[in-house]
Design an enzyme around this catalytic site. Sequence first.
Site, mmCIF file in Angstrom:
data_model
loop_
_atom_site.group_PDB
_atom_site.id
_atom_site.type_symbol
_atom_site.label_atom_id
_atom_site.label_comp_id
_atom_site.label_asym_id
_atom_site.label_seq_id
_atom_site.Cartn_x
_atom_site.Cartn_y
_atom_site.Cartn_z
ATOM 1 N N GLU A 42 0.830 -1.213 0.000
ATOM 2 C CA GLU A 42 0.000 0.000 0.000
ATOM 3 C C GLU A 42 0.864 1.263 0.000
ATOM 4 O O GLU A 42 0.571 2.226 -0.699
ATOM 5 C CB GLU A 42 -0.926 0.020 1.228
ATOM 6 C CG GLU A 42 -2.071 -0.960 1.139
ATOM 7 C CD GLU A 42 -3.051 -0.612 0.022
ATOM 8 O OE1 GLU A 42 -3.340 0.568 -0.177
ATOM 9 O OE2 GLU A 42 -3.510 -1.540 -0.672
ATOM 10 N N CYS A 201 -12.746 1.295 -14.979
ATOM 11 C CA CYS A 201 -13.214 2.676 -14.848
ATOM 12 C C CYS A 201 -11.991 3.602 -14.884
ATOM 13 O O CYS A 201 -11.607 4.217 -13.894
ATOM 14 C CB CYS A 201 -14.002 2.843 -13.542
ATOM 15 S SG CYS A 201 -14.910 4.383 -13.489
ATOM 16 N N CYS A 208 -16.821 1.321 -20.190
ATOM 17 C CA CYS A 208 -18.165 1.143 -19.620
ATOM 18 C C CYS A 208 -18.851 -0.110 -20.166
ATOM 19 O O CYS A 208 -19.650 -0.740 -19.464
ATOM 20 C CB CYS A 208 -19.019 2.378 -19.888
ATOM 21 S SG CYS A 208 -18.295 3.875 -19.182
ATOM 22 N N CYS A 211 -18.270 -2.932 -17.899
ATOM 23 C CA CYS A 211 -18.363 -2.615 -16.467
ATOM 24 C C CYS A 211 -19.543 -3.326 -15.792
ATOM 25 O O CYS A 211 -20.676 -3.247 -16.271
ATOM 26 C CB CYS A 211 -18.487 -1.111 -16.295
ATOM 27 S SG CYS A 211 -18.591 -0.639 -14.573
ATOM 28 N N CYS A 217 -24.885 3.072 -12.884
ATOM 29 C CA CYS A 217 -23.944 4.202 -12.953
ATOM 30 C C CYS A 217 -24.601 5.461 -13.529
ATOM 31 O O CYS A 217 -24.971 5.508 -14.695
ATOM 32 C CB CYS A 217 -22.732 3.806 -13.795
ATOM 33 S SG CYS A 217 -21.521 5.134 -13.922
HETATM 34 FE FE1 SF4 Z 1 -16.971 3.778 -14.594
HETATM 35 FE FE2 SF4 Z 1 -19.645 4.006 -14.665
HETATM 36 FE FE3 SF4 Z 1 -18.320 3.472 -16.887
HETATM 37 FE FE4 SF4 Z 1 -18.479 1.660 -14.967
HETATM 38 S S1 SF4 Z 1 -20.144 2.460 -16.182
HETATM 39 S S2 SF4 Z 1 -16.654 2.182 -16.133
HETATM 40 S S3 SF4 Z 1 -18.404 2.911 -13.132
HETATM 41 S S4 SF4 Z 1 -18.172 5.309 -15.676
#
Ligand code: SF4
Length: 360
Positions: A42, A201, A208, A211, A217
Amino acid sequence: MPKVIKASASLAETLVAWQKVHGRHHLPWQNTRDPYRVWLSEIMLQQTQVSTVLTYYDKFLENFPTVADLAAAPQDKVMGLWSGLGYYSRARNLHQCAKDVVSRFGGSFPNTAEDLITLPGIGRSTAAAVASFCFSERVAIMDGNVKRVLTRVWGFADDLSVGKNEKALWQMAQEALPTRHLQSDMPRYSQAIMDLGATVCLPRKPRCAECPVQTQCKAFERGEPEKFPVKTRKLKRSSEVLWLMLAQNAQGEVWLEKRPATGIWASLYSLPVFESEEALQAALSSSLQKAQASGAGTLKWEVLPAFKHVLTHKDLHCHVVKFKVAKGSPVPSEGAWWSEKNWTSLGLPQPVRHLLSSSL
Ligand code: SF4
């Protein structure tokens, strides 16, 4: 989206299920609940890319297999192994933290974020990372990746450079943590949100389409993910001029001195630093007189091309005066001669290391 995720799943459930299948599992500080290893990773990962950290992480563990080994090491050895990672206050705090773990906690890291945060160099997010990864504590991390993911998912448009807004986001992050199976889900959730920020992201051109939380989102829904997070305050930059003295003797050794414990390049070894050309030349002139008086011959110097070194808050404009000294010539600073074999293992500022490697 993997099949294991239910349409009605919470953000935490979705991320935990996604991490099992799509998250990162190969990094050497994963698959362990050893707080020493997690803490070390970390600290190294703050401001530094994973690919760079990998080599340093292994090297540190080889030299210091336990926190007690790190605590007992001489500071020069720690700084030397850190050399090249930058942000050297991290290395100084790392060393002090190891000593505190030994002296205050008997050589075992404390197991709550509340106690971890009392150690040097451990901020709220690092404390949460160690506590959630190693002890499954229900506590939220908040690094750059996490801020990006959460502000986008929630369409959180308040300016994060304002303290109360960041606090509000942190509170929301805390409420969104897993509520069941904490022993296994807390570490996995913390890993998931970091992984999503690092691999999907992304700051620019987030992926997206891949995602797992796309349907939840807000930023995606509005078609403007890159507008988040909102942070308006820019770092104030300053600049400083440094004059570096590069002295080499007939054996090819260079003269290095240890920097004070505070200020630029604190506790590292460096070429002697002067604040102006006049200060450096005054020091050289007095050495020249001494050299002539002792019959050690003349002292000739050349000015190398200047270069700029960029720190987080500051630009350093570096000028270098190079000279060779005859045997016995006095060098105008507190320091010592170092052969290449020895200076390469010292903790040196990156531009000094580069300069020595390229101009000797
Ligand atoms: Fe990021 Fe939203 Fe796109 Fe997912 S959908 S990658 S959380 S901006």
